[in-house]
Scaffold this active site. Sequence first.
Site, PDB file in Angstrom:
ATOM      1  N   ASP A 253      -5.712  -5.110   0.232  1.00 13.88           N
ATOM      2  CA  ASP A 253      -6.741  -5.248   1.275  1.00 13.88           C
ATOM      3  C   ASP A 253      -7.236  -6.694   1.375  1.00 13.88           C
ATOM      4  OD1 ASP A 253      -6.937  -2.375   1.609  1.00 13.88           O
ATOM      5  OD2 ASP A 253      -8.283  -2.293  -0.108  1.00 13.88           O
TER       6      ASP A 253
ATOM      7  N   ASP B  81      -0.553  -5.161   3.096  1.00 15.59           N
ATOM      8  CA  ASP B  81      -1.186  -3.973   3.677  1.00 15.59           C
ATOM      9  C   ASP B  81      -0.679  -3.855   5.111  1.00 15.59           C
ATOM     10  OD1 ASP B  81      -2.744  -1.897   4.497  1.00 15.59           O
ATOM     11  OD2 ASP B  81      -4.570  -2.645   3.554  1.00 15.59           O
TER      12      ASP B  81
ATOM     13  N   THR C 255      -6.989   1.657   8.668  1.00 16.30           N
ATOM     14  CA  THR C 255      -6.221   2.820   9.148  1.00 16.30           C
ATOM     15  C   THR C 255      -7.108   3.828   9.877  1.00 16.30           C
ATOM     16  OG1 THR C 255      -4.955   2.542   7.121  1.00 16.30           O
ATOM     17  CG2 THR C 255      -4.492   4.493   8.402  1.00 16.30           C
TER      18      THR C 255
ATOM     19  N   GLU D  30       0.800  -1.216   0.000  1.00 14.52           N
ATOM     20  CA  GLU D  30       0.000   0.000   0.000  1.00 14.52           C
ATOM     21  C   GLU D  30       0.839   1.276   0.000  1.00 14.52           C
ATOM     22  OE1 GLU D  30      -3.122   0.350   2.946  1.00 14.52           O
ATOM     23  OE2 GLU D  30      -3.955   1.992   1.780  1.00 14.52           O
TER      24      GLU D  30
ATOM     25  N   ILE E 252      -1.215  -1.649   7.595  1.00 17.79           N
ATOM     26  CA  ILE E 252      -2.313  -1.448   8.560  1.00 17.79           C
ATOM     27  C   ILE E 252      -3.609  -1.346   7.760  1.00 17.79           C
ATOM     28  CG2 ILE E 252      -3.297  -0.030  10.400  1.00 17.79           C
ATOM     29  CD1 ILE E 252      -0.549   1.050  11.048  1.00 17.79           C
ATOM     30  N   ASP E 253      -4.377  -2.413   7.754  1.00 16.90           N
ATOM     31  CA  ASP E 253      -5.681  -2.367   7.102  1.00 16.90           C
ATOM     32  C   ASP E 253      -6.714  -1.997   8.163  1.00 16.90           C
ATOM     33  OD1 ASP E 253      -7.444  -2.785   4.810  1.00 16.90           O
ATOM     34  OD2 ASP E 253      -8.298  -4.329   6.109  1.00 16.90           O
TER      35      ASP E 253
END
Length: 266
Positions: free
Chosen positions: A213, A85, A90, A68, A87-88
């Site tokens: 994601d 990802d 956020t 990402e 931090i999915d």
Amino acid sequence: MPSALLNVMVNAAKKASVKIRRDFNELENLQVSVKGPGDFVTSADIRTQKIIIDELTKAKPDWSFFAEEKQNSNANNSKNRFIIDPIDGTTNFLHGNPNFAISIAAEVENRLEAGIIYSPVYDELFFAERGKGAFFNDRRLRVAQRKKLSESIVVTGIPHLGRGNKDQFIKEMEEIIPEVSGIRRSGSAALDLAWVAAGRYDAYWETGLSLWDIAAGIIIIREAGGVVTGIDGSEKDLYNGNVIAGNDKIHENLLKKIKNIYLQDN
Ligand code: 2AM
Ligand code: CA
């Protein structure tokens, strides 16, 4: 027995999580600062991704990355790549809500081989490898076996300021609300997929996502015996970030309701 590849992915996520948890606990202090936590969160994302990529690179120096915060680092002709990802969820993180996760998938010869989703605050690890099943910590995962939408809890994403198609979403809700036992919105696509694999939700759909994601979630759902496709029912649409997932029956029933609305608007 998890493979060496899976161990590398889990270790990278766990190492990054030490820092994430520290950052998450700092947020409380930042809420009151003049600048607010937005920039801090962006840099938390970038720092987390760097820890993950550094760890993965040590083990797999010739693999590429699709991630990402830097979309195609180490771009080479490798047919093997990690899809990350850091931090999915956020926005949840930013608001001090613990519902976020690290998502890492491994593609070997252009095919999904392994996926992990780890939530640093809940300390819950979901993982799968192709042909070896899906697991939650040490337990085998199965999608829920409910056959009727009327008994099902479904989870989705909701459009908001600056993102998504409100009119399409409202049409979807008109179809789905009268049919299901409950609707949820968690804010992390990766955790939504993991929780469908674990049977905590019966189904999930969302449009306009990115591959990072959902890549780990796709293999985890499939290895948990579930079905995941694009919203037109195809694999191509899935890889474009439009997702519908559940057990075979619930997936089929939900797809029937959502697909036509989606096709009218896309
Ligand atoms: P993020 O938290 O990493 O941004 C929430 O419905 C889901 O949508 C989350 O998984 C979130 O990931 C993702 N998301 C938010 N904004 C997005 C965007 N512009 N493109 C793709 N996915 C997005
Ligand atoms: Ca994301």
